[in-house]
Design a protein around this motif. Structure first.
Motif, short mmCIF file in Angstrom:
data_model
loop_
_atom_site.label_atom_id
_atom_site.label_comp_id
_atom_site.label_asym_id
_atom_site.label_seq_id
_atom_site.Cartn_x
_atom_site.Cartn_y
_atom_site.Cartn_z
N GLY A 110 -1.72 2.76 8.17
CA GLY A 110 -2.34 2.13 9.34
C GLY A 110 -2.08 0.63 9.37
N LYS A 111 -2.58 -0.01 10.43
CA LYS A 111 -2.32 -1.44 10.64
C LYS A 111 -2.88 -2.32 9.53
N ASP A 112 -4.07 -1.96 9.03
CA ASP A 112 -4.73 -2.83 8.06
C ASP A 112 -4.00 -2.83 6.72
N SER A 113 -3.71 -1.63 6.21
CA SER A 113 -3.12 -1.59 4.86
C SER A 113 -1.67 -2.06 4.88
N LEU A 114 -0.90 -1.70 5.92
CA LEU A 114 0.48 -2.18 5.97
C LEU A 114 0.51 -3.68 6.24
N GLY A 115 -0.38 -4.13 7.12
CA GLY A 115 -0.46 -5.57 7.39
C GLY A 115 -0.83 -6.34 6.13
N LEU A 116 -1.78 -5.81 5.37
CA LEU A 116 -2.18 -6.46 4.13
C LEU A 116 -1.02 -6.54 3.14
N TRP A 117 -0.31 -5.43 3.00
CA TRP A 117 0.82 -5.41 2.07
C TRP A 117 1.84 -6.48 2.47
N ASP A 118 2.13 -6.51 3.78
CA ASP A 118 3.09 -7.49 4.29
C ASP A 118 2.62 -8.92 4.03
N LEU A 119 1.32 -9.16 4.28
CA LEU A 119 0.77 -10.50 4.08
C LEU A 119 0.85 -10.93 2.62
N LEU A 120 0.50 -10.02 1.71
CA LEU A 120 0.51 -10.38 0.28
C LEU A 120 1.95 -10.60 -0.21
N ALA A 175 4.26 4.73 5.84
CA ALA A 175 4.14 3.99 4.57
C ALA A 175 5.51 3.87 3.90
N ARG A 176 6.25 4.99 3.86
CA ARG A 176 7.57 4.98 3.21
C ARG A 176 8.55 4.08 3.97
N ALA A 177 8.49 4.14 5.30
CA ALA A 177 9.41 3.33 6.11
C ALA A 177 9.15 1.85 5.87
N PHE A 178 7.87 1.47 5.79
CA PHE A 178 7.57 0.06 5.54
C PHE A 178 8.09 -0.39 4.18
N ARG A 219 11.02 -3.32 3.33
CA ARG A 219 10.75 -4.52 2.57
C ARG A 219 11.35 -4.45 1.15
N GLY A 220 12.00 -3.34 0.84
CA GLY A 220 12.47 -3.16 -0.53
C GLY A 220 11.34 -3.21 -1.54
N ALA A 221 10.15 -2.73 -1.12
CA ALA A 221 8.97 -2.77 -1.99
C ALA A 221 8.73 -1.41 -2.64
N ARG A 222 8.00 -1.41 -3.74
CA ARG A 222 7.78 -0.18 -4.49
C ARG A 222 6.53 0.54 -3.98
N LEU A 223 6.67 1.82 -3.67
CA LEU A 223 5.54 2.63 -3.21
C LEU A 223 5.27 3.73 -4.23
N VAL A 224 4.11 3.68 -4.85
CA VAL A 224 3.67 4.75 -5.76
C VAL A 224 3.07 5.86 -4.89
N GLU A 225 3.40 7.12 -5.18
CA GLU A 225 2.83 8.21 -4.37
C GLU A 225 2.04 9.19 -5.22
N VAL A 226 0.89 9.60 -4.71
CA VAL A 226 0.10 10.67 -5.33
C VAL A 226 -0.19 11.65 -4.20
N ASP A 227 -0.03 12.94 -4.48
CA ASP A 227 -0.27 13.93 -3.44
C ASP A 227 -1.37 14.89 -3.86
N LEU A 228 -2.48 14.87 -3.13
CA LEU A 228 -3.63 15.71 -3.49
C LEU A 228 -3.24 17.19 -3.60
N ILE A 274 5.79 -4.41 12.50
CA ILE A 274 5.41 -3.34 11.55
C ILE A 274 4.97 -2.11 12.35
N ASP A 275 5.68 -1.00 12.13
CA ASP A 275 5.27 0.26 12.76
C ASP A 275 4.17 0.89 11.94
N TYR A 276 3.08 1.25 12.61
CA TYR A 276 1.97 1.86 11.87
C TYR A 276 1.40 3.03 12.65
N ILE A 277 0.64 3.88 11.97
CA ILE A 277 0.05 5.03 12.64
C ILE A 277 -1.15 4.54 13.44
N VAL A 278 -1.13 4.83 14.75
CA VAL A 278 -2.16 4.31 15.64
C VAL A 278 -3.38 5.23 15.67
#
Lengths: 303, 303
Positions: free
Chosen positions: A47-57, A84-87, A91-100, A205-209
């Motif tokens: 969503g906008k908040d978490s992707l925006g936060l990642w981008d800001l940090l 999440a993966r596209a973002f 950015r060439g950033a590392r995404l850890v994934e856990v799948d319930l 930033i494309d995010y789920i609306v």
């Protein structure tokens, strides 16, 4: 131009991005959230908040990876993972994934019914546990979440409406690390929903609306509506409500001397808990033993 | 039938009157408001709450007179006085009258402008002073006002939105007597606006339906709207908000040991005050020295 009534200000795109960064910087400094030397794990929903936060940090130069938790909430989860993966890729950033479903054998709709919890309760419990677990496993110093001013004000309003004094004592933008728990921080507390949406649009930033389909009828949506009504009449109300709480009231609700019930290790996973088995392991037990439940079955009625 | 969602109950007329009496009885007992031996002065505006309260206290056998304060707010004041006098006459009850323009030389529109206060602020200040003065002069033990659950919840919401810790410490259904101040009580805190309107209709009490024209845009009306939104989604929210506050939070805001600034006597009227001249006498000075102001001039803009 982006007009911010509560600040009596208007910004062009670049100035707005600067404003947003300043607000995050201020929150990090004011509440001593983390330093550039520390490793941060951002909980990412797509969503906008978490992707925006990642981008800001990232933009502010912090060492920050993302954590995506697949909740098994039908198409919503599929789409949110894709964003999440596209973002991360962009950015060439590392995404850890856990799948319930893959890693723990249940999804939120099934877990909620099995544990007889509201979906948002089963989901919150799972997230808190797994964010903490992933941070410990990956050697991160801190978990950052994308809770914004609207979120925090709505949670505060809910706690105040019932005077949940325990929760009021713990509603802070930083929860310090304690035995078995990493530090948790909310760097977006000075920014509201509309501001985060604008930030993402400007930054491309494309995010789920869509909102999570299980949150329909969630009380906090009603609290946000009520607070928006007050904010419309008196811009700045939400900010004052939350920050004056922190400045003048929060400490009045803090329990003297931390946990009243001593914590021990969960016999299953080793997490700190007050009982024999922690709430998360109890949820996993029930959920993995039960028949899968269709998404619609646990959707809450719209009120 | 009158349906009360927050109580999950429906009542016919006579049962509803009984319910209303029980709620008032319970509030009086729970907060030890007054005894049958004491003399009560009800502040009467001509509206549903104050006339309903007067009727309820008479019906419960208390010694209770009314006090009507003429505020000089154009036709609104003329009409409200007429309702108050008609009720008193119909019950053979005693109505004490004080008239701001005749007795003190100013009206609320003029007073507000002269003192550079919002009209509701100038009005509240005048009422508090003159209710207290009339009770002292008439030898009453207690002043009762018609604040209902909606009023108290809205005031609480306003205080919580800005975390006015001083006000939060003093927002109680009973303010005990202290040097120069009689006890003040709010026996309707367990009843909401709709219930008081229904009570008056059933009991055949004619009351002024219009809101005060100067209260337009008053913040508390916005707070009521926001709380009504929450109440609609979750009946009983307002009651829990106010009564859980009293039970679990109020004492956390109470100043240890009463007034921080010592009180002395106003050099003009003898009322307790922190300064040389009390706020009421200061208001009278300014207001009586200034040109009369037309009602429309101080009406607040509708938001």
């Amino acid at each position: 131009m982006i007009e911010l009534r509560r600040h009596n200000a208007s910004f062009c795109g670049p100035c707005f991005v600067h404003y947003t960064e300043q607000q995050v910087r201020k929150a990090i400094d004011e509440f001593e959230m983390f330093t550039p030397e520390e490793r941060i794990l951002v909980a990412v929903s797509g969503g906008k908040d978490s992707l925006g936060l990642w981008d800001l940090l990232l933009g502010l130069g912090y060492q920050v990876d993302g954590l995506y938790l697949g909740l098994g909430i039908g198409e919503y989860s599929d789409a949110s993972g894709t964003y999440a993966r596209a973002f991360a890729a962009s950015r060439g950033a590392r995404l850890v994934e856990v799948d319930l479903p893959a890693d723990y054998g249940y999804d939120i709709p099934t877990g909620a019914v099995a544990a007889r919890r509201a979906p948002c309760s089963a989901c919150g419990l799972s997230k808190r546990h797994l964010f903490n677990r992933a941070a410990l496993d990956g050697g991160y110093d801190v978990v950052a979440t994308g809770h914004n001013l609207d979120d925090e004000a709505a949670v505060l309003f809910g706690n105040v409406l019932r005077w949940n004094t325990d929760y009021l004592g713990r509603q802070l933008p930083v929860l310090p690390a304690e035995a078995g728990f990493v530090r948790k921080v909310k760097p977006l507390v000075r920014l509201d929903e509309r501001e985060m949406a604008a930030y993402c649009v400007i930054r491309g930033i494309d995010y789920i609306v869509e909102e999570c389909p299980m949150a329909d009828g969630n009380r906090h949506l009603g609290y946000k509506e009520a607070l928006n009504l007050v904010e419309a009449g008196s811009p700045g109300s939400k900010h004052a409500f939350y920050f004056e709480f922190l400045a003048r009231a929060s400490s009045r609700f803090r329990a003297p001397g931390g946990h009243e019930v001593p914590l021990r290790e969960c016999s299953r996973c080793g997490s700190p808990t007050t009982g024999e088995v922690c709430a998360f392991c109890a949820l996993v037990d029930r959920a993995s033993a039960s028949e899968p439940v269709a998404l619609g079955a646990t959707r809450r009625p719209r009120r």
